[in-house]
Motif scaffolding. Sequence first.
Motif, mmCIF file in Angstrom:
data_model
loop_
_atom_site.group_PDB
_atom_site.id
_atom_site.type_symbol
_atom_site.label_atom_id
_atom_site.label_comp_id
_atom_site.label_asym_id
_atom_site.label_seq_id
_atom_site.Cartn_x
_atom_site.Cartn_y
_atom_site.Cartn_z
ATOM 1 N N ALA A 67 1.232 -7.984 -4.933
ATOM 2 C CA ALA A 67 0.328 -7.220 -4.139
ATOM 3 C C ALA A 67 1.069 -6.405 -2.988
ATOM 4 O O ALA A 67 0.695 -5.300 -2.664
ATOM 5 N N LEU A 68 2.239 -7.115 -2.359
ATOM 6 C CA LEU A 68 2.987 -6.687 -1.291
ATOM 7 C C LEU A 68 4.462 -6.954 -1.461
ATOM 8 O O LEU A 68 4.686 -8.245 -1.386
ATOM 9 N N ASP A 69 5.394 -6.024 -1.397
ATOM 10 C CA ASP A 69 6.779 -6.277 -1.354
ATOM 11 C C ASP A 69 7.305 -5.426 -0.269
ATOM 12 O O ASP A 69 7.491 -4.456 0.149
ATOM 13 N N VAL A 70 7.791 -6.502 0.910
ATOM 14 C CA VAL A 70 8.461 -6.016 1.961
ATOM 15 C C VAL A 70 10.074 -5.998 1.767
ATOM 16 O O VAL A 70 10.533 -7.041 1.715
ATOM 17 N N GLU A 71 10.605 -4.773 1.880
ATOM 18 C CA GLU A 71 12.140 -4.884 2.307
ATOM 19 C C GLU A 71 12.830 -4.942 3.621
ATOM 20 O O GLU A 71 13.693 -5.369 3.936
ATOM 21 N N GLY A 72 11.981 -4.445 4.610
ATOM 22 C CA GLY A 72 12.464 -4.159 5.987
ATOM 23 C C GLY A 72 11.712 -5.205 7.159
ATOM 24 O O GLY A 72 11.340 -6.142 6.877
ATOM 25 N N TRP A 73 11.545 -4.567 8.198
ATOM 26 C CA TRP A 73 11.125 -5.262 9.285
ATOM 27 C C TRP A 73 10.054 -4.473 10.239
ATOM 28 O O TRP A 73 10.031 -3.469 9.983
ATOM 29 N N GLY A 74 9.459 -5.691 10.944
ATOM 30 C CA GLY A 74 8.702 -5.067 12.166
ATOM 31 C C GLY A 74 7.057 -4.745 11.575
ATOM 32 O O GLY A 74 6.493 -4.036 12.313
ATOM 33 N N SER A 75 6.856 -4.991 10.364
ATOM 34 C CA SER A 75 5.398 -4.847 9.892
ATOM 35 C C SER A 75 4.348 -5.924 10.387
ATOM 36 O O SER A 75 4.741 -7.108 10.318
ATOM 37 N N THR A 76 3.187 -5.404 10.495
ATOM 38 C CA THR A 76 2.138 -6.456 10.875
ATOM 39 C C THR A 76 0.910 -6.144 10.095
ATOM 40 O O THR A 76 0.634 -5.132 9.433
ATOM 41 N N PHE A 77 0.337 -7.260 9.437
ATOM 42 C CA PHE A 77 -0.809 -7.344 8.764
ATOM 43 C C PHE A 77 -1.899 -8.202 8.997
ATOM 44 O O PHE A 77 -1.538 -9.319 9.336
ATOM 45 N N ALA A 96 13.942 -8.693 4.644
ATOM 46 C CA ALA A 96 12.580 -8.476 5.573
ATOM 47 C C ALA A 96 12.624 -9.588 6.574
ATOM 48 O O ALA A 96 13.018 -11.020 6.291
ATOM 49 N N GLN A 97 12.487 -9.099 7.973
ATOM 50 C CA GLN A 97 12.505 -9.932 8.898
ATOM 51 C C GLN A 97 11.636 -9.435 10.072
ATOM 52 O O GLN A 97 11.361 -8.341 10.003
ATOM 53 N N MET A 98 11.310 -10.346 10.805
ATOM 54 C CA MET A 98 10.291 -10.132 11.994
ATOM 55 C C MET A 98 9.174 -9.255 11.503
ATOM 56 O O MET A 98 8.620 -8.399 12.391
ATOM 57 N N ASN A 99 8.561 -9.652 10.498
ATOM 58 C CA ASN A 99 7.224 -9.254 10.185
ATOM 59 C C ASN A 99 6.423 -10.105 10.449
ATOM 60 O O ASN A 99 6.591 -11.389 10.419
ATOM 61 N N GLN A 100 4.923 -9.786 10.591
ATOM 62 C CA GLN A 100 3.997 -10.599 11.036
ATOM 63 C C GLN A 100 2.649 -10.764 10.310
ATOM 64 O O GLN A 100 2.263 -9.415 10.086
ATOM 65 N N PHE A 101 2.399 -11.770 9.844
ATOM 66 C CA PHE A 101 0.947 -11.868 8.809
ATOM 67 C C PHE A 101 -0.120 -12.813 9.650
ATOM 68 O O PHE A 101 0.125 -13.986 9.757
ATOM 69 N N GLY A 102 -1.231 -12.063 10.018
ATOM 70 C CA GLY A 102 -2.226 -12.811 10.932
ATOM 71 C C GLY A 102 -2.785 -14.083 10.320
ATOM 72 O O GLY A 102 -2.785 -14.148 9.014
ATOM 73 N N CYS A 103 -3.423 -14.664 11.074
ATOM 74 C CA CYS A 103 -4.201 -16.143 10.538
ATOM 75 C C CYS A 103 -5.252 -15.815 9.834
ATOM 76 O O CYS A 103 -5.990 -16.436 9.355
#
Length: 232
Positions: A67-77, A96-103
């Motif tokens: 559903a989601l492929d992240v290659e980079g940094w700093g995204s939030t969902f 992928a680093q420093m990405n945030q996925f909320g609770c």
Amino acid sequence: LLILVNVAGIFNEGPHYSNFDNVIIVDAGQGANNTYAAFYLGTHTNVRAKGFHAWHRSTVTNRVSTALDVEGWGSTFTSSNFEGSAGAPLFLNTGAQMNQFGCDNAYYNTFSAGPLILIRGPSNYICGAAMNNDPGTLPTSSGIQLGDGTSGENVSDNMISLQMTSNNSGAVNFTYDAGGNMIRIIGYQSSGTKYFGTAPASDDIDLVVTGVSGANIHQHPQLCTRPARLRA
């Protein structure tokens, strides 16, 4: 709303700091099964996404690979659902680093045996609910897998806080864990093992899974040691 596209639903290589609000992707990747991501984020971009939902109808063939492929940094969902893919619905690649996925996110419904979340990169924050919500029909899933042995991966310094249910292939797979991760998991399984592999001693872990036998994990590395008291 994007529906029945032949390749990735969204292929984003830039610009930085894009905003996505209430994006729904249905039946992407129709050109080939298990090949395209519903949402691809390249190494040169990051996004702020709220209300993202990728899924697949049972009447349509050729599922996306993730559903989601992240290659980079700093995204939030936040407030998002990841499901309907042939492989892991959430895939954090080696860069992928420093990405945030909320609770308030949910990760579920993988259509091949494997994890709901696969992470190859460092320093990400992943929270929410990871569940196989139809274990009698869908392949037996695991919750989160920390790496898969791919060259260049570095699964370390991640913070993981997940509620889980019915991931009967294990809540977590530590086999390729590089250490230094903080992991909090609480869940229920009706069968299977609670986890695979051996967690590195540098991981800080509370893993509590009920419904099956076997030990939970409570592992908290001691940061410093008080010297023995000297006797007169």
